[in-house]
Design a protein around this motif. Structure first.
Motif, PDB file in Angstrom:
ATOM      1  N   VAL A  26       7.937   2.870  -8.845  1.00  0.00           N
ATOM      2  CA  VAL A  26       7.596   2.712  -7.425  1.00  0.00           C
ATOM      3  C   VAL A  26       6.151   2.226  -7.283  1.00  0.00           C
ATOM      4  O   VAL A  26       5.868   1.317  -6.496  1.00  0.00           O
ATOM      5  CB  VAL A  26       7.819   4.028  -6.650  1.00  0.00           C
ATOM      6  N   ALA A  27       5.238   2.802  -8.048  1.00  0.00           N
ATOM      7  CA  ALA A  27       3.839   2.372  -7.987  1.00  0.00           C
ATOM      8  C   ALA A  27       3.701   0.912  -8.410  1.00  0.00           C
ATOM      9  O   ALA A  27       2.939   0.155  -7.806  1.00  0.00           O
ATOM     10  CB  ALA A  27       2.978   3.260  -8.875  1.00  0.00           C
ATOM     11  N   GLY A  28       4.451   0.513  -9.420  1.00  0.00           N
ATOM     12  CA  GLY A  28       4.422  -0.879  -9.870  1.00  0.00           C
ATOM     13  C   GLY A  28       4.929  -1.849  -8.824  1.00  0.00           C
ATOM     14  O   GLY A  28       4.501  -2.995  -8.760  1.00  0.00           O
ATOM     15  N   GLY A  30       0.812  -1.221   0.000  1.00  0.00           N
ATOM     16  CA  GLY A  30       0.000   0.000   0.000  1.00  0.00           C
ATOM     17  C   GLY A  30       0.839   1.263   0.000  1.00  0.00           C
ATOM     18  O   GLY A  30       0.515   2.239  -0.688  1.00  0.00           O
ATOM     19  N   SER A  31       1.930   1.243   0.739  1.00  0.00           N
ATOM     20  CA  SER A  31       2.797   2.418   0.819  1.00  0.00           C
ATOM     21  C   SER A  31       3.475   2.722  -0.507  1.00  0.00           C
ATOM     22  O   SER A  31       3.507   3.878  -0.944  1.00  0.00           O
ATOM     23  CB  SER A  31       3.866   2.216   1.897  1.00  0.00           C
ATOM     24  N   THR A  32       4.020   1.707  -1.153  1.00  0.00           N
ATOM     25  CA  THR A  32       4.697   1.951  -2.429  1.00  0.00           C
ATOM     26  C   THR A  32       3.697   2.334  -3.518  1.00  0.00           C
ATOM     27  O   THR A  32       3.982   3.219  -4.334  1.00  0.00           O
ATOM     28  CB  THR A  32       5.537   0.740  -2.869  1.00  0.00           C
ATOM     29  N   ALA A  33       2.531   1.717  -3.520  1.00  0.00           N
ATOM     30  CA  ALA A  33       1.512   2.079  -4.508  1.00  0.00           C
ATOM     31  C   ALA A  33       1.053   3.524  -4.299  1.00  0.00           C
ATOM     32  O   ALA A  33       0.904   4.287  -5.260  1.00  0.00           O
ATOM     33  CB  ALA A  33       0.325   1.121  -4.430  1.00  0.00           C
ATOM     34  N   THR A  34       0.850   3.902  -3.039  1.00  0.00           N
ATOM     35  CA  THR A  34       0.423   5.267  -2.733  1.00  0.00           C
ATOM     36  C   THR A  34       1.504   6.282  -3.079  1.00  0.00           C
ATOM     37  O   THR A  34       1.235   7.292  -3.741  1.00  0.00           O
ATOM     38  CB  THR A  34       0.050   5.387  -1.242  1.00  0.00           C
ATOM     39  N   PHE A  58      -3.715  -3.398 -13.000  1.00  0.00           N
ATOM     40  CA  PHE A  58      -4.765  -2.482 -13.409  1.00  0.00           C
ATOM     41  C   PHE A  58      -5.016  -1.435 -12.327  1.00  0.00           C
ATOM     42  O   PHE A  58      -5.241  -0.261 -12.632  1.00  0.00           O
ATOM     43  CB  PHE A  58      -6.060  -3.252 -13.712  1.00  0.00           C
ATOM     44  N   GLY A  59      -4.955  -1.849 -11.077  1.00  0.00           N
ATOM     45  CA  GLY A  59      -5.169  -0.908  -9.970  1.00  0.00           C
ATOM     46  C   GLY A  59      -4.120   0.185  -9.951  1.00  0.00           C
ATOM     47  O   GLY A  59      -4.438   1.348  -9.699  1.00  0.00           O
ATOM     48  N   VAL A  60      -2.879  -0.155 -10.222  1.00  0.00           N
ATOM     49  CA  VAL A  60      -1.815   0.853 -10.257  1.00  0.00           C
ATOM     50  C   VAL A  60      -2.049   1.812 -11.419  1.00  0.00           C
ATOM     51  O   VAL A  60      -1.932   3.034 -11.265  1.00  0.00           O
ATOM     52  CB  VAL A  60      -0.415   0.189 -10.362  1.00  0.00           C
ATOM     53  N   VAL A  61      -2.421   1.289 -12.579  1.00  0.00           N
ATOM     54  CA  VAL A  61      -2.693   2.148 -13.732  1.00  0.00           C
ATOM     55  C   VAL A  61      -3.873   3.080 -13.445  1.00  0.00           C
ATOM     56  O   VAL A  61      -3.813   4.281 -13.703  1.00  0.00           O
ATOM     57  CB  VAL A  61      -2.967   1.297 -14.993  1.00  0.00           C
ATOM     58  N   ALA A  62      -4.933   2.541 -12.880  1.00  0.00           N
ATOM     59  CA  ALA A  62      -6.107   3.358 -12.565  1.00  0.00           C
ATOM     60  C   ALA A  62      -5.775   4.427 -11.521  1.00  0.00           C
ATOM     61  O   ALA A  62      -6.205   5.569 -11.639  1.00  0.00           O
ATOM     62  CB  ALA A  62      -7.242   2.462 -12.071  1.00  0.00           C
ATOM     63  N   ALA A  63      -4.996   4.064 -10.513  1.00  0.00           N
ATOM     64  CA  ALA A  63      -4.639   5.035  -9.478  1.00  0.00           C
ATOM     65  C   ALA A  63      -3.777   6.155 -10.053  1.00  0.00           C
ATOM     66  O   ALA A  63      -3.891   7.306  -9.626  1.00  0.00           O
ATOM     67  CB  ALA A  63      -3.883   4.340  -8.339  1.00  0.00           C
ATOM     68  N   GLY A  64      -2.951   5.851 -11.034  1.00  0.00           N
ATOM     69  CA  GLY A  64      -2.118   6.882 -11.650  1.00  0.00           C
ATOM     70  C   GLY A  64      -2.945   7.913 -12.412  1.00  0.00           C
ATOM     71  O   GLY A  64      -2.510   9.045 -12.586  1.00  0.00           O
ATOM     72  N   GLY A  65      -4.135   7.531 -12.840  1.00  0.00           N
ATOM     73  CA  GLY A  65      -4.989   8.446 -13.586  1.00  0.00           C
ATOM     74  C   GLY A  65      -5.892   9.300 -12.709  1.00  0.00           C
ATOM     75  O   GLY A  65      -6.615  10.156 -13.216  1.00  0.00           O
ATOM     76  N   LEU A  66      -5.860   9.106 -11.413  1.00  0.00           N
ATOM     77  CA  LEU A  66      -6.720   9.892 -10.517  1.00  0.00           C
ATOM     78  C   LEU A  66      -6.211  11.324 -10.417  1.00  0.00           C
ATOM     79  O   LEU A  66      -5.009  11.564 -10.388  1.00  0.00           O
ATOM     80  CB  LEU A  66      -6.764   9.260  -9.132  1.00  0.00           C
ATOM     81  N   PRO A  67      -7.132  12.286 -10.344  1.00  0.00           N
ATOM     82  CA  PRO A  67      -6.704  13.701 -10.230  1.00  0.00           C
ATOM     83  C   PRO A  67      -6.119  14.020  -8.866  1.00  0.00           C
ATOM     84  O   PRO A  67      -6.326  13.447  -7.902  1.00  0.00           O
ATOM     85  CB  PRO A  67      -7.968  14.492 -10.477  1.00  0.00           C
TER      86      PRO A  67
END
Length: 78
Positions: free
Chosen positions: A31-33, A6-10, A69-78
């Motif tokens: 890092v997100a990956g 969770g920390s690295t994804a965030t 997919f979750g990492v890709v979707a989170a990267g697109g959040l404003p």
């Protein structure tokens, strides 16, 4: 492992949103990956413990595609 995932994804997602230069963006994506990579072994174990052997391979495929997919979707959040 869950906290590390969770920390690295965030951290990576925040870095993606804040990146002003390509090199920082690329590093943040890496890092997100890592978050997906850290989460995957725990999810594999959960699937193995809680599903019938016949469905295990199908569910593992869903788990492996879902973390990325979750990492890709989170990267697109404003």
């Amino acid at each position: 492992m869950v906290i590390l995932a969770g920390s690295t994804a965030t951290l990576g997602s925040v870095g993606i949103a804040a990146a002003q230069e390509a090199i920082f963006f690329a590093l943040a994506v890496l890092v997100a990956g890592m978050g997906a990579g850290f989460a995957s072994p725990a999810l594999v174990e959960l699937v193995q413990r809680n599903t019938a052997t016949a469905r295990g391979a199908q569910l593992q495929s869903i788990v492996n595609s879902g973390t990325g997919f979750g990492v890709v979707a989170a990267g697109g959040l404003p």
